[in-house]
Structure formats: C-alpha cells, structure tokens
Design an enzyme around this catalytic site. Structure first.
Site, PDB file in Angstrom:
ATOM      1  N   ASP A 103     -17.662   7.391   2.246  1.00  0.00           N
ATOM      2  CA  ASP A 103     -16.227   7.253   2.005  1.00  0.00           C
ATOM      3  C   ASP A 103     -15.663   6.258   3.020  1.00  0.00           C
ATOM      4  O   ASP A 103     -15.875   6.422   4.221  1.00  0.00           O
ATOM      5  CB  ASP A 103     -15.559   8.631   2.172  1.00  0.00           C
ATOM      6  CG  ASP A 103     -14.495   8.877   1.140  1.00  0.00           C
ATOM      7  OD1 ASP A 103     -13.616   8.013   0.998  1.00  0.00           O
ATOM      8  OD2 ASP A 103     -14.539   9.936   0.493  1.00  0.00           O
ATOM      9  N   ASP A 216     -11.125   4.812  -0.198  1.00  0.00           N
ATOM     10  CA  ASP A 216      -9.928   5.637  -0.250  1.00  0.00           C
ATOM     11  C   ASP A 216      -8.663   4.792  -0.435  1.00  0.00           C
ATOM     12  O   ASP A 216      -8.477   3.793   0.271  1.00  0.00           O
ATOM     13  CB  ASP A 216      -9.840   6.400   1.086  1.00  0.00           C
ATOM     14  CG  ASP A 216      -8.831   7.511   1.061  1.00  0.00           C
ATOM     15  OD1 ASP A 216      -9.020   8.449   0.273  1.00  0.00           O
ATOM     16  OD2 ASP A 216      -7.859   7.450   1.840  1.00  0.00           O
ATOM     17  N   GLU A 268     -10.535   3.767  -5.036  1.00  0.00           N
ATOM     18  CA  GLU A 268      -9.493   4.681  -5.521  1.00  0.00           C
ATOM     19  C   GLU A 268      -8.179   3.909  -5.584  1.00  0.00           C
ATOM     20  O   GLU A 268      -7.762   3.318  -4.587  1.00  0.00           O
ATOM     21  CB  GLU A 268      -9.366   5.868  -4.574  1.00  0.00           C
ATOM     22  CG  GLU A 268      -8.391   6.911  -5.073  1.00  0.00           C
ATOM     23  CD  GLU A 268      -8.011   7.929  -4.002  1.00  0.00           C
ATOM     24  OE1 GLU A 268      -7.786   9.086  -4.362  1.00  0.00           O
ATOM     25  OE2 GLU A 268      -7.916   7.561  -2.816  1.00  0.00           O
ATOM     26  N   HIS A 341     -12.370  16.374  -5.111  1.00  0.00           N
ATOM     27  CA  HIS A 341     -11.859  17.232  -4.044  1.00  0.00           C
ATOM     28  C   HIS A 341     -10.335  17.272  -3.988  1.00  0.00           C
ATOM     29  O   HIS A 341      -9.778  18.041  -3.209  1.00  0.00           O
ATOM     30  CB  HIS A 341     -12.416  16.740  -2.700  1.00  0.00           C
ATOM     31  CG  HIS A 341     -11.894  15.382  -2.358  1.00  0.00           C
ATOM     32  ND1 HIS A 341     -12.242  14.250  -3.069  1.00  0.00           N
ATOM     33  CD2 HIS A 341     -11.016  14.962  -1.413  1.00  0.00           C
ATOM     34  CE1 HIS A 341     -11.601  13.207  -2.569  1.00  0.00           C
ATOM     35  NE2 HIS A 341     -10.862  13.611  -1.564  1.00  0.00           N
ATOM     36  N   ASP A 342      -9.656  16.423  -4.764  1.00  0.00           N
ATOM     37  CA  ASP A 342      -8.190  16.390  -4.763  1.00  0.00           C
ATOM     38  C   ASP A 342      -7.595  17.006  -6.020  1.00  0.00           C
ATOM     39  O   ASP A 342      -6.378  16.937  -6.213  1.00  0.00           O
ATOM     40  CB  ASP A 342      -7.694  14.932  -4.717  1.00  0.00           C
ATOM     41  CG  ASP A 342      -7.955  14.268  -3.387  1.00  0.00           C
ATOM     42  OD1 ASP A 342      -8.042  14.977  -2.377  1.00  0.00           O
ATOM     43  OD2 ASP A 342      -8.082  13.028  -3.370  1.00  0.00           O
TER      44      ASP A 342
END
Ligand code: NOJ
Length: 593
Positions: A103, A216, A268, A341-342
């Site tokens: 990440d 991210d 993202e 995970h969000d």
C-alpha cells in the site's frame, strides 16, 4: 474482441487477495494480527489459489487511522513484527508463486513522521513538505470552527473524517491541511523534494522485490489553486480536491520515473472521476497506472454520511459496471471489487446474508470473477463472512465511524445514536475489520489474547476450518472460480473477452456475455431471493426490453457447443442456456464455443 488485439499482462490474468494485517491472524497474543500470522497462513492462500496479495499498510504508525497514518515508510510497525518477518513473508509468497503488492500512502503522512515533526519545528528544509497557510480574518459567512484571534481556516474544506480540513498549530502560528484525520497532514506535492522522496522510497521497495503498489487516494495529491494560491474560501468542501490540476503531471512523473508495465499498480480514486481522467490514468498513452479503484458502485446505496443508508437497485449497479467495462474497453483495465477494508461485507450489502448467505456469496463471487477486469477478494469474502451485529457506538473503533457520528451528535445533526444505529451498522468500515474467522473456537482462532475488535459471533458456523471440509462451501466455490483463470479452455475469453449486458433494464436478473472471437461466456445471475425466469430472445423477436444491440440471440446458441461451466446449485440443472428458471440467488455461467 479479437484475440489478435489482446494486450497480455500477468496482472490482468491474476486474482488479488487483500489482507488487512491487523485482523488476519495474531501469533503473539496481543490481539492484533501480525506478519508471522500471515506467514502461518501461506498454505491457506496457496490452497485458495490466489496470485497476488495486497497488504494494507504495515509501516510504522501511531495508528490514528490503522496504519494509513505512516510515521516511517521504510520500517515495519512493531505490533506487526520486523523487517525480517516481512522479508520472510515475501520469500514465502514468492516460493509459492504468489506476488506481493504494498500500500502506497503518499497523499499524507502521520503527524509523527520525521518530515512533519521537522516542518512543525520550523526547519526550513521541511517547511514546504506540507501545506501550511495563514488563516482568514474575513470571517463573514463562516459558521464553522474558528482559530485563535477569531481567525477562520484558510478555506472551508471539510475533512473526509468530519470537521474542518485545517488545523491551527500554535507553535507555527499557521494552519496545516489534513484531508483526513488531524493526525494525517497532507504532503505538498508542489514541492519537488517531496516527489523525489516518494519516488526514491518506491524504488527502495521495488528493489526489495515487491511486485507493485495499491495507491491510496492517489487522485488527491494535486491540490487546486484555491489552496496553493491561498484564495478565499470555496463553497465546495473537499470536492475541490479530486483530480486536481497537476494530477496527471504528478502521476505521470511517477509512472515515468518508477513504474513499468510489469508491475501491478492500482490507484484508488475518490469522487466523481470522469472517463477522460480515468483513461489518462490507465490508458495506453496515459500516466502509467494499470487499474483504478473507483467508488461509483460503493456510493449507490448511501449518502455522504455513515448514517445515510438507503439500499440499492440492481439496474443502477449494472449501469455503473457497464459504464466502466465499456468505457475502458480496449483502452485500459478494470479492477473489480465489492468490498474491502473500507466497506461493509458484500454478502450483507448486495446479497442475502440470512436465508441465502451461501448462494448469494457464491453469486457475487461469480460476478466478480466473470466481469472484464482483475478480481479483488477481501479476506473472509471467500468464506462468505457477513457484517457484524453492531449495537452501540462503543462497539466501534473506526475513526471514520466514530468522528462523524460524534460530531453530528455534538452539533445536533443527529439527536440520538439509536435513531441511526441501523444505518451505521450497515455501512461502518468496522464490518470489514472484525477478525478473520479461522475456527469455531474462542475468538475464531484469530488470537489467544483479547482481539482488538470483537469477533463476529457467527464464527461458530462461518469459519475457514468448516469451509475447507465442506465441498459445497463458498471457499471451494472460490477455488474453482480462481482456477478458471488458469484453465486453457476458457481463460482467454474469461480474462480478455469483451463485456456486453444482455438485459440492462431487468430489475432482478443480471445477464451478460463475454466474447472473444467466436467464443462466448453467458453469465446469468438471479439477484433475488425468489425464483426468476431467463429467456434469450429469438432473432426475429421484438426484444424491446433487452439491450439495444443484443450480443447473443437464441438462434446462435443452437449452432454452438454449450457447457455449463459454473453453477452455484449442486443439483443438476437443465442444460438449455436459452431458456431456464433460476432459483433464489442462482448463478450460472455457460461456455459457448
Ligand atoms: C483510503 C484508505 O483505504 C482508508 O482506509 C484510509 O482511511 C484513507 N484512504 C486515508 O488514508
């Protein structure tokens, strides 16, 4: 799609499995998952058959946002282990032919990162690593939070996690920008030194042998002039920060300097991303990214706040996927995900997690693995893990649940938590973060200690041990779906075939084809808990309710060999793909050649 036009890449043919280390497997009894815990489960991942692991942040962090607030990009968080554990993990994965992507969180750092500490201390070298501005004294019309001397923040942007996006720092006497938590100051990408630091840090990880990056909120790194020129406030909150004016310059520079086609890269992108921007990020002559994680389907059933949950319509979901599948066809590559995970658990959000949990989890898996693009599995999805039965605000740990709800309570936007508790329970990110369910034992075999977030009580029924023993489980169904990408008979049409929606306006069925040369897949999914009927129109029939350009009609099927490739009901089903009844949440994939 013609096979002559295929642009092959390993990451297009791969299946990615996302690991949220904090919740995966704990080996030292502190209630927090760790890297040795992942190593312990490598054979499990190998058995599932995935090709790539995406590891959520494991870097040193004070954990204001569970690792997305990084204090040192080149060291491992103590709770998770050591760099040598991480190296063992990489070796263990590569030994099993599984790749690893890390990440990359470079829109912001932690306020405990050395750069920010020095910036705050007034060290000239680091001052411009972050976005410091004076406040405003022209506070007319400003109703939000005021700083010292009744100064308003430099503009009225709000943070994604609620409250203003600016924090006043007494020592500096200025405000810094934080689009996320106050402990996540935004880096200043205008500063060339910052870009150099980021690129060399990326190179350092690549030299260690990783296979790519998940990036991210990458479309936030270029801030609009209202910050850089310090204009008066704009009334559009953080919307102004998406895909800023120099975004393609910065991402393109990263592409040129650091990235290559041989890496898996997925950016993202938050907000309403235009197709022009999307093509620029991932297109053939674009910035150099491989894929994007957009949010269009994640925003269908909710408003901007975590207590605004409305449910979704299947036609809207199909519209989003059709838009992305067709718009990037031949130009860029899609990523396909329904949870991470969000996000809440997909079977609770898009399926039926009560009566048809297994069937609907399999159906959603079928969708993800037969769309055009790379499928992403979030840990526990392969078991059909569900949302957690949250009741009280105290049950949550997530900053993006707690802060906005608490602010709304304080400001009277919400009167009582009870009024919104069901919506918050449906949408909170903590649904995804409850520990992985390995066994039916205490704490689901995740830890010998006290888990950092409660384990779902349904682990007695839903867990990896039970699933592995049951041939009809979601787990084994996923193994089959994953294996299809390596099956020479279908892999090309499955990976590279073009997508066409057969029946966009159908409110209950999702039916589409994938086509490569004269080979096809026909996918039919019943998105309801009732029986449904599917029928392919005949050529001469009025097919007003189907797609304008029908990708397949019944007459064509008669001349083809048909094979039922995937089915989520174990009983035999009749084999005529042109007309059949579907049971609740039934999924079928026919191979026509
Ligand atoms: C997106 C990440 O997925 C999320 O978990 C995080 O809170 C924000 N970006 C901020 O880094």
């Amino acid at each position: 799609m013609d096979s002559a036009d295929i642009d092959r890449q390993w990451w297009k043919e791969a299946v990615v499995y996302q690991i949220y280390p904090r919740s995966f497997n704990d080996t030292d009894g502190d209630g927090v998952g760790d890297i040795p815990g992942i190593i312990e489960k490598l054979d499990y991942l190998d058995e599932l058959g995935v090709d790539v692991i995406w590891l959520n942040p494991v870097y040193e962090s004070p954990n204001a946002d569970n690792g997305y607030d990084i204090a040192d990009y080149q060291s491992i968080m103590d709770e998770f282990g050591t760099m040598s554990d991480w190296e063992d993990l990489l070796d263990g994965l590569h030994d099993r032919d599984i790749k690893l992507i890390m990440d990359l969180v470079v829109n912001h750092t932690s306020d405990e990162h050395e750069w920010f500490v020095k910036s705050r201390e007034g060290d000239e070298e680091f001052r411009d690593y972050y976005i410091w501005r004076n406040g405003r004294t022209d506070v007319d019309g400003w109703t939000g939070h005021l700083g010292p001397d009744d100064e308003a923040p430099p503009n009225d942007w709000g943070s994604f996690f609620g409250g203003p996006a600016w924090e006043y720092d007494e020592d500096v006497g200025e405000w810094y920008l934080h689009l996320f938590d106050v402990k996540q100051p935004d880096l200043n990408w205008e500063n060339e030194e910052v870009r150099e630091e980021v690129f060399s840090m990326m190179e350092w990880w690549l030299e260690k042998g990783i296979d790519g990056f998940r990036m991210d909120v990458i479309n936030l790194i270029s801030k609009p002039p209202s910050v850089t020129e310090h204009n008066p406030p704009e009334p559009d909150g953080f919307d102004a920060t998406f895909d800023g004016p120099k975004i393609h310059e910065y991402v393109g520079e990263m592409g040129e300097r650091v990235l290559s086609d041989d890496l898996l890269t997925v950016g993202e992108v938050v907000g309403d991303v235009s197709m022009d921007d999307a093509r620029q990020y991932v297109g053939r002559d674009g910035d150099g990214l491989g894929m994007l994680f957009h949010f269009d389907h994640m925003l269908l059933d909710r408003g901007g706040d975590v207590w605004e949950y409305y449910g979704y319509d299947l036609t809207d979901l199909k519209d989003v996927f059709r838009h992305w599948q067709k718009s990037l066809e031949g130009e860029g590559w899609n990523s396909n995900y329904l949870n991470n995970h969000d996000q809440p658990r997909m079977v609770s959000r898009f399926g039926d997690d009560v009566e048809y949990r297994v069937e609907s989890a399999k159906l959603l898996g079928t969708l993800l693995h037969t769309l055009h693009g790379t499928p992403y599995i979030y840990q526990g999805e392969e078991l059909g893990m569900t949302n957690y039965p949250f009741e009280r605000l105290d049950d949550y740990q997530d900053v993006d649940t707690l802060n906005p709800v608490q602010n709304a309570l304080d400001e009277g936007v919400i009167e009582n938590f009870d009024d919104v508790k069901d919506s918050v329970a449906a949408l909170s990110r903590d649904n995804a973060r409850t520990p992985m369910q390995w066994t039916d034992e205490e704490h689901a075999g995740f830890t010998d200690g006290e888990p950092w977030l409660a384990v779902n009580p349904n682990h007695e029924e839903i867990n990896a041990d039970t699933a592995r023993e049951d041939d009809d489980s979601v787990f084994h169904y996923y193994r089959n779906l994953i294996a299809l990408r390596d099956d020479d008979d279908v892999s090309d049409v499955l990976v590279y075939g073009s997508y066409d929606d057969l029946w966009p306006s159908h409110t209950d069925l999702w039916a589409y084809t994938r086509t490569l040369d004269d080979e096809r897949l026909l996918v039919v999914l019943n998105f309801t808990s009732e029986d449904q009927q599917f029928r392919l129109p005949r050529e001469d029939e009025d097919h007003a309710t189907y797609a304008d350009e029908l990708p397949l009609h019944a007459g064509e099927v008669a001349d083809l060999d048909t094979e039922l490739l995937v089915s989520n009901y174990d009983e035999d089903v009749e084999s005529d793909p042109t007309e059949f009844a579907l049971r609740p949440w039934e999924a079928r994939v026919y191979h026509l050649s």
